[in-house]
Design a protein around this motif. Structure first.
Motif, PDB file in Angstrom:
ATOM      1  N   ARG A  86       0.823  -1.457   0.054  1.00  0.00           N
ATOM      2  CA  ARG A  86      -0.059   0.030   0.069  1.00  0.00           C
ATOM      3  C   ARG A  86       0.791   1.239  -0.111  1.00  0.00           C
ATOM      4  O   ARG A  86       0.332   2.086  -0.547  1.00  0.00           O
TER       5      ARG A  86
ATOM      6  N   THR B  22      -1.341   2.556  -4.861  1.00  0.00           N
ATOM      7  CA  THR B  22      -2.790   2.502  -4.312  1.00  0.00           C
ATOM      8  C   THR B  22      -4.150   2.438  -5.489  1.00  0.00           C
ATOM      9  O   THR B  22      -5.054   2.352  -4.888  1.00  0.00           O
TER      10      THR B  22
ATOM     11  N   SER C 114      -4.987  -3.457  -6.037  1.00  0.00           N
ATOM     12  CA  SER C 114      -4.597  -3.988  -4.574  1.00  0.00           C
ATOM     13  C   SER C 114      -3.596  -5.240  -4.958  1.00  0.00           C
ATOM     14  O   SER C 114      -3.474  -5.852  -5.984  1.00  0.00           O
TER      15      SER C 114
END
Length: 318
Positions: free
Chosen positions: A172, A176, A179
């Motif tokens: 992360r 962003t 995923s």
């Protein structure tokens, strides 16, 4: 805690090395660790070495925000942006690499995924490469659908590439716009479609050794057998452009730990090693047994001739 020698025997005997044991190994004396990793590699994989190459088939304008990437539309870099290359240009690259003794070739494209129309174009190219060059084919086209994976398989592609980049916990901080689960879903879809998968990551992005170990453990869970280890090559204009280049000994240590965790895999030298004075030679004595040769996507690499000479001089067989 076991000794390095005992963990070497554990890895060569088919017993998985645990996370805690890998953390212990990462803190041991470097020469002993690398020697043991090389012994694991030789005992499990022998002295064969796998060499592959890539062509940047579509460059830039990528909507993803991966902080290391010169092709992201979010950052201003000197990278050339262009659409899908024509068949002639890609065939020329495939022929050139085949003439240099490379046996596996991949087209890599920027972006989250390709359209069906782009996949159809590339399938025609893959078929032509297979007919003319006899190369084993790999593809790297992002987070595709099962139907698109099936199209590539029917065109003769046998391996799909999708790097996880880093650990789940650190990801992360690197991206962003998609995923970790998106990546894993694509890897599993490719496997379900009959592909072997090539997946690894980039080291030197500020992650810890524990993050690298967690990446290797995820790759083990996914049963990945081709694992590229890229070393961050900082590109001006990206958020990681000011990062220091990873120390060569740290890269050797990481490769050695990966060998203990993934004893049967092709641990593959990839991007960034051009910044090392030895071009990665010492990593070949730290458990590595594969490499991507030639230029990378947006940065220079090592020529196939240079790599072949290095590989043979280290006692490997292509």
């Amino acid at each position: 805690m076991m000794t390095v020698r005992e963990l070497r025997e554990k890895a060569t005997g088919g017993c998985p090395v645990s996370r805690e044991e890998a953390i212990f190994l990462a803190g041991t004396e470097l020469s002993e660790l690398c020697r043991a990793a090389d012994e694991v590699r030789q005992a499990v994989c022998g002295d064969t070495f796998d060499l592959c190459s890539i062509v940047n088939g579509k460059s830039g304008s990528c909507p993803e925000d991966c902080k290391f990437c010169a092709q992201s539309a979010h950052y201003k870099t000197d990278t050339k942006f262009y659409g899908l290359l024509g068949m002639g240009e890609i065939l020329k690259a495939a022929r050139r690499n085949r003439a240099c003794g490379v046996r596996r070739f991949s087209i890599v494209t920027s972006g989250k995924r390709l359209t069906d129309g782009e996949i159809e174009q590339l399938c025609a190219v893959y078929r032509k490469i297979g007919e003319e060059c006899g190369l084993s084919l790999c593809a790297s086209h992002g987070l595709l659908s099962r139907r698109q994976f099936d199209m590539l398989r029917q065109a003769g592609v046998s391996r799909y590439h999708n790097n996880l980049e880093t650990s789940r916990g650190y990801f992360r901080r690197i991206c962003t716009t998609h995923s970790y689960d998106d990546k894993i879903a694509a890897i599993r879809a490719a496997q379900d479609a009959g592909f072997t998968v090539c997946s690894g990551g980039i080291i030197g992005m500020g992650e810890s050794m524990e993050d690298r170990i967690d990446l290797a453990l995820t790759l083990r869970e996914l049963e990945i057998r081709s694992v590229p280890l890229n070393i961050l090559n900082p590109v001006e204009g990206t958020p990681l452009g000011g990062s220091p280049v990873l120390d060569g000994e740290e890269a050797e240590r990481t490769a050695a730990v990966f060998r203990f965790l993934l004893p049967r895999a092709q641990i593959r030298l990839a991007g960034g090693r051009i910044n090392f004075r030895d071009r990665g030679r010492r990593m070949l004595r730290s458990g590595v047994n594969a490499a991507i040769t030639g230029d990378m996507l947006t940065t220079a690499g090592i020529t196939a001739k240079q790599d072949t000479e290095m590989i043979w001089s280290c006692g490997f067989r292509l």
